[in-house]
Scaffold this active site. Structure first.
Site, PDB file in Angstrom:
ATOM      1  N   TYR A 209      75.399   5.541  98.840  1.00 45.32           N
ATOM      2  CA  TYR A 209      76.079   4.489  98.643  1.00 45.32           C
ATOM      3  C   TYR A 209      76.341   3.853  99.332  1.00 45.32           C
ATOM      4  O   TYR A 209      76.664   2.290  98.763  1.00 45.32           O
ATOM      5  CB  TYR A 209      77.771   5.728  99.239  1.00 45.32           C
ATOM      6  CG  TYR A 209      78.919   4.329  99.660  1.00 45.32           C
ATOM      7  CD1 TYR A 209      79.338   4.261  98.604  1.00 45.32           C
ATOM      8  CD2 TYR A 209      79.373   4.235 100.566  1.00 45.32           C
ATOM      9  CE1 TYR A 209      80.556   3.508  98.708  1.00 45.32           C
ATOM     10  CE2 TYR A 209      80.474   3.326 101.011  1.00 45.32           C
ATOM     11  CZ  TYR A 209      80.871   2.644  99.657  1.00 45.32           C
ATOM     12  OH  TYR A 209      82.134   1.991 100.279  1.00 45.32           O
TER      13      TYR A 209
ATOM     14  N   THR B 138      80.453  -2.456 102.254  1.00 46.73           N
ATOM     15  CA  THR B 138      81.502  -1.715 103.389  1.00 46.73           C
ATOM     16  C   THR B 138      80.199  -1.596 104.219  1.00 46.73           C
ATOM     17  O   THR B 138      79.339  -2.469 104.702  1.00 46.73           O
ATOM     18  CB  THR B 138      81.065  -0.353 102.567  1.00 46.73           C
ATOM     19  OG1 THR B 138      81.446   0.937 103.772  1.00 46.73           O
ATOM     20  CG2 THR B 138      79.548   0.026 101.660  1.00 46.73           C
TER      21      THR B 138
END
Ligand code: UDP
Length: 325
Positions: free
Chosen positions: A141, A117
């Site tokens: 995350y 990400t």
């Protein structure tokens, strides 16, 4: 030879599975169906309901299906949930990825592609972001993803494994053939929420912050069509099979759209105004996130085919109409 796709019943994984079977690959999808949807999985793939962190199961699948490459999408992806439940995120993303990598190494899988990400970068680093830009993952995350990148780096150094990390910017849109799309009813992403608002499935779209230092005060993101993202994975897979070294690539177009620009694009597509509500910033959202995609273009020859916000929005709306209709 076949490809193991974890999370293949989810949004990006189901597109990947179609792209692989479309070009004649054998595919085993491993998905626990916690957020994925059985109906999104190509009938030409083998779907196994199970846990990507179940080492014994993964080893059995690798042996039974002759898996030479794993593409790992399975994981939890909601940033605010990760702040509320960090240990759950580390368990589901980091610990299970460790088990999956271990099973791959033990069972002789040679290649591994990992969904990472853009949130691993320092949001204050100069834009556009190259792969070597400073890292500062803030949410559990993002940290769980960067930890998995590190595990892969170390495992590839120590074992007969080559890997590619693909750092996604803002993935949106749906399969042009309408076979799959983003189906989570709890989706938080802008284009999905805008499509839901356009069809009256949610009462309005919230604009999270109108006072950012951007061209119109709203957040700017590099929206990439899921089809172009999947193409990047196919190129990464081909390169690994041809002997390319382990590498990390950004997946984005190198330019962005603001929240208001996305809304205007949706309004143009549906021919009427969207019900919007302006509100405060969402905690942790940076003003702007833009990829420098130079490395993936130069190294893998990636050439985006759908770099067009109108097309992204049209395909997302078409899917939204079809899904649950
Ligand atoms: N956003 C918004 N309303 C929404 C969802 C998102 O205004 O309902 C904004 C968000 O603040 C960010 C951009 O849209 O500037 C993209 O957010 P998204 O959740 O799609 O992806 P993120 O960049 O957070 O991964």
């Amino acid at each position: 030879m076949s490809v193991l796709v974890t999370g293949g019943a989810g949004y990006i994984g189901s597109h990947m599975t179609y792209a692989l079977v479309d070009r004649g690959e054998k595919v085993v999808v491993l998905d626990d169906l916690s957020t994925g949807n059985r109906s999104l999985v190509s009938e030409q793939a083998s779907l196994v309901e199970g846990d990507a962190g179940d080492e014994a199961l993964v080893r059995r699948l690798i042996e039974e299906h002759g898996v030479d490459a794993a593409i790992h999408f399975a994981g939890s992806i909601v940033v605010p949930d990760s702040v509320a439940h960090p240990l759950g995120y580390y368990a589901n993303n980091t610990v299970k990825s460790r088990a999956l990598i271990e099973a791959c190494v033990q069972a002789g899988v040679k290649h591994f592609i990992f969904s990472s990400t853009a949130t691993v970068y320092d949001a204050d680093a100069p834009q556009p972001l190259g792969e070597d830009a400073a890292k500062n993952p803030i949410s559990p995350y993002a940290r769980s993803k960067l930890m998995t990148e590190w595990m892969l780096e170390d495992a590839s150094r120590a074992h007969d494994l080559s890997h590619m990390v693909l750092r996604y910017f803002n993935v949106a849109g749906a399969d042009p053939k309408g076979r799959t799309g983003q189906s989570s009813p709890r989706a938080t992403h802008l284009i999905k929420r805008a499509a839901q608002a356009a069809l009256g499935r949610v009462p309005h779209l919230d604009i999270f912050g109108t006072d950012y230092p951007t061209r119109d005060g709203t957040g700017v993101r590099d929206y990439i069509h899921v089809g172009d993202l999947v193409d990047a994975h196919l190129l990464a897979l081909d390169a690994l099979r041809a002997g390319a070294p382990s590498s990390t690539f950004n997946c984005g177009y190198g330019h962005g759209a603001s929240v208001r620009e996305v809304i205007a694009t949706v309004e143009k597509a549906i021919g009427r105004p969207l019900p919007v509500r302006e509100g405060p910033r969402r905690a942790g959202d940076p003003p702007e996130l833009i990829a420098d995609p130079g490395r993936i273009k130069a190294t893998l020859g990636w050439q985006p085919q759908r770099d067009d916000l109108d097309e992204i929005v049209r395909s997302a709306l078409a899917w939204e109409r079809r899904f649950n209709s």
